[in-house]
Design a protein around this motif. Structure first.
Motif, short mmCIF file in Angstrom:
data_model
loop_
_atom_site.label_atom_id
_atom_site.label_comp_id
_atom_site.label_asym_id
_atom_site.label_seq_id
_atom_site.Cartn_x
_atom_site.Cartn_y
_atom_site.Cartn_z
N ASN A 26 34.83 51.22 56.05
CA ASN A 26 34.04 51.12 54.81
C ASN A 26 34.40 52.19 53.78
O ASN A 26 34.15 52.01 52.59
CB ASN A 26 32.54 51.13 55.12
N ILE A 27 34.99 53.31 54.20
CA ILE A 27 35.44 54.31 53.23
C ILE A 27 36.63 53.77 52.45
O ILE A 27 36.73 53.92 51.23
CB ILE A 27 35.75 55.64 53.92
N PHE A 28 37.55 53.10 53.15
CA PHE A 28 38.67 52.43 52.48
C PHE A 28 38.14 51.37 51.52
O PHE A 28 38.59 51.26 50.37
CB PHE A 28 39.60 51.80 53.51
N ALA A 29 37.17 50.58 51.96
CA ALA A 29 36.60 49.52 51.12
C ALA A 29 35.99 50.10 49.85
O ALA A 29 36.03 49.47 48.79
CB ALA A 29 35.56 48.73 51.91
N GLY A 30 35.42 51.31 49.96
CA GLY A 30 34.82 51.94 48.80
C GLY A 30 35.81 52.41 47.76
O GLY A 30 35.43 52.77 46.65
N LYS A 31 37.10 52.43 48.11
CA LYS A 31 38.13 52.87 47.17
C LYS A 31 38.70 51.73 46.35
O LYS A 31 39.57 51.95 45.50
CB LYS A 31 39.25 53.58 47.95
N ILE A 32 38.26 50.51 46.60
CA ILE A 32 38.72 49.35 45.86
C ILE A 32 37.51 48.51 45.46
O ILE A 32 36.44 48.62 46.04
CB ILE A 32 39.69 48.48 46.70
N ASN A 33 37.69 47.67 44.45
CA ASN A 33 36.73 46.61 44.18
C ASN A 33 37.19 45.38 44.94
O ASN A 33 38.38 45.01 44.88
CB ASN A 33 36.66 46.29 42.69
N PHE A 34 36.30 44.77 45.68
CA PHE A 34 36.71 43.62 46.47
C PHE A 34 35.61 42.58 46.54
O PHE A 34 34.43 42.87 46.35
CB PHE A 34 37.11 44.04 47.90
N ILE A 35 36.02 41.35 46.80
CA ILE A 35 35.10 40.24 47.06
C ILE A 35 35.49 39.67 48.41
O ILE A 35 36.67 39.39 48.67
CB ILE A 35 35.21 39.15 45.97
N LEU A 36 34.52 39.51 49.28
CA LEU A 36 34.74 38.93 50.60
C LEU A 36 34.22 37.50 50.59
O LEU A 36 33.05 37.26 50.33
CB LEU A 36 34.02 39.77 51.66
N ALA A 37 35.09 36.54 50.83
CA ALA A 37 34.71 35.13 50.84
C ALA A 37 35.29 34.48 52.08
O ALA A 37 36.50 34.21 52.15
CB ALA A 37 35.22 34.43 49.58
N ASN A 38 34.43 34.27 53.06
CA ASN A 38 34.87 33.76 54.37
C ASN A 38 35.90 34.73 54.92
O ASN A 38 35.64 35.91 55.07
CB ASN A 38 35.41 32.34 54.25
#
Length: 233
Positions: free
Chosen positions: A113-125
């Motif tokens: 989740n720290i990596f995820a916080g460094k980008i804007n992302f959308i999770l779809a399936n």
């Protein structure tokens, strides 16, 4: 995150993002130090990027890691290697200042989740839509052990020392894994479970140039002063 039947909203919100199809369990990253790195995208992992032994051995040829011992639970202690300041590329997007950690008891490639916080992302399936994050909040996202060389966390409903940098300031001061925390800076911040769970404690330690820690070890109380450059007890 979007429901599978909300295709119109997904198309609208994903403008400007790049699509990486079916990449939740196989997200391809690249860096100069590791070449291609396939990871699982796991928002439940409280790390930046975890790597397996093969990637660790590749990195070890190019960079010296920061080593620390980590107390996971009674009878299980890991020696963790941290590689800092690595720029990772995902679908052509640069994610700077990543920390790659080798944890022997996990030994797999995971983007947390720290990596995820460094980008804007959308999770779809199983798909990820990714965009470069450039806002100021990116500057405060940090992983790895604080510069004072220790981490405090909850074990068995008690705040204790759960990580120590090998030959770092806290270890040289005399602290040991499992030391129970009584007070931090004479009560300047609470040394309780709420202080950990609310996220107040770790930023306090990260920002400190020094602090005083009162602990209990084998029924005896001790006081240590931990400093970044020189240590005293």
């Amino acid at each position: 995150m979007f429901a599978l039947d909300n295709e119109q909203l997904l198309q609208h919100e994903s403008k400007g993002f790049t699509l990486t199809k079916e990449s939740v369990n196989d997200l391809q990253l690249y860096s100069e130090q590791t070449d291609t790195l396939n990871v699982m995208f796991d928002l439940g992992s409280n790390y930046d990027i975890i790597i397996d032994k093969n990637v660790y051995e590749t990195l070890l040829k190019r960079q010296t890691p920061r080593m620390y011992t980590n107390y996971r639970r009674e009878g299980l202690t890991d020696t963790i290697a941290e590689f800092h300041d690595i720029t990772v590329f995902c679908n052509g997007i640069a994610i700077p200042d990543c920390t790659l950690s080798y944890i022997p008891s996990i030994d797999r490639n995971v983007a947390g989740n720290i990596f995820a916080g460094k980008i804007n992302f959308i999770l779809a399936n199983g798909d990820l839509y990714i965009k470069q994050r450039t806002d100021s909040a990116l500057q405060v996202i940090q992983d790895g052990l604080p510069s004072l060389g220790l981490r405090l966390n909850v074990r068995n409903n008690t705040i204790c020392v759960t990580a120590l940098e090998i030959n770092g300031p806290a270890e040289k001061a005399g602290l040991m894994l499992g030391d129970k925390v009584i007070a931090i800076d004479k009560g300047a911040i609470e040394s309780d479970i709420m202080s950990v769970s609310s996220g107040r404690l770790e930023p306090y330690i990260r920002q400190a140039k020094s602090f005083t820690l009162e602990i209990e070890r084998n029924g005896e109380r001790k006081i240590f002063v931990i400093m970044r450059k020189r240590i005293s007890i």
